[in-house]
Design an enzyme around this catalytic site. Structure first.
Site, PDB file in Angstrom:
ATOM      1  N   GLN A  89     -14.080 -42.240 -31.768  1.00 37.06           N
ATOM      2  CA  GLN A  89     -14.958 -41.071 -31.835  1.00 37.06           C
ATOM      3  C   GLN A  89     -14.459 -40.093 -32.896  1.00 37.06           C
ATOM      4  OE1 GLN A  89     -14.396 -40.755 -27.340  1.00 37.06           O
ATOM      5  NE2 GLN A  89     -16.401 -39.803 -27.571  1.00 37.06           N
ATOM      6  N   HIS A 109     -18.631 -41.776 -34.997  1.00 37.09           N
ATOM      7  CA  HIS A 109     -19.101 -40.451 -35.408  1.00 37.09           C
ATOM      8  C   HIS A 109     -18.920 -40.212 -36.900  1.00 37.09           C
ATOM      9  CE1 HIS A 109     -18.491 -39.088 -30.962  1.00 37.09           C
ATOM     10  NE2 HIS A 109     -19.584 -39.808 -31.134  1.00 37.09           N
TER      11      HIS A 109
END
Length: 240
Positions: A89, A109
């Site tokens: 992430q 991300h």
């Protein structure tokens, strides 16, 4: 060969000097207004938000941070011949800097190390855009079409890349051991990967400073500091 996968969140990079978001000293708790700087609607529609966001990028330690013991332990496991995949992430690129091959790292991300144009999709190293700030620009437009530039990170209000997410789901389903490291496991769809791993029979190990919503389904919950916990856990895994 056993597939060992890692879902890593901000907590794995705090030892590298990069603050997390939701922890006791997290960015959002210290400055709730900071969330606007990474919210697509605010960013695209408010030049002042963009100017502030560029200054944050300019000051951020993300691009100068170094991998820590946890990043290095994962890379070392990969070099040992184990089948390793990282789903992160994070946008800091520290797994790759530690030595985990780029093809084995899925950045859910995006990356803070690249910029992109929101109009024509021109991309390049973030250092090039930041050099324009040093030269006096406060909201540098795209040099190709004049469009708005942003980092290639996925902002609030944007969707994850469906191809990256799809590959992450497939990796998760195939995993025999799944470590959730330094993630609050509150941001979906990434957080749901921990539950998906458990549903498909993986041994789930949750390593995080604070409780997560998936602790109840984890086979092991580790609260000790990540920088010492991950190297220890991976040594034990290698010796098993």
């Amino acid at each position: 060969m056993t597939l060992v996968s890692f879902l890593t969140g901000a907590g794995i990079s705090t030892d590298s000097g990069i603050p997390d978001y939701r922890g006791p000293n997290g960015v959002w708790r210290k400055d709730p207004d900071a969330e606007k700087l990474v919210t697509y609607g605010y960013y695209m529609n408010d030049p002042e938000i963009r100017r502030r966001a560029w200054q944050v990028r300019r000051r951020a330690v993300t691009l100068t941070a170094e991998p820590n013991a946890a990043h290095r332990a994962i890379a070392e496991l990969d070099r040992s011949g184990a089948s390793v995949r990282v789903i992160t992430q994070n946008v800091d690129g520290l797994h790759q800097l530690a030595g985990t091959p780029t093809r084995k790292v899925l950045e859910l991300h995006g990356s803070a190390r690249q910029f992109m144009c929101t109009e024509c999709d021109t991309r390049g190293p973030m250092a090039e855009a930041l050099a324009r700030l040093d030269a006096g620009e406060d909201d540098p437009p795209c040099l190709v079409c004049g469009g708005i530039l942003k980092s290639t990170t996925v902002m609030f209000g944007e969707n994850l890349d469906p191809l990256v997410l799809g590959e992450a789901v497939e990796v998760t389903k195939a995993s025999e051991v799944f470590f959730a490291v330094g993630s609050s496991l509150q941001v979906h769809p990434a957080a749901g990967l921990a539950g998906l791993a458990a549903e498909h029979g993986a041994r789930l190990v949750a390593v995080n400073a604070e409780p997560t919503p998936y602790d109840d389904v984890a086979d092991e919950v580790v609260r000790e500091p990540i920088g010492t916990a991950v190297p220890r856990l991976l040594r034990e895994l290698a010796d098993a």
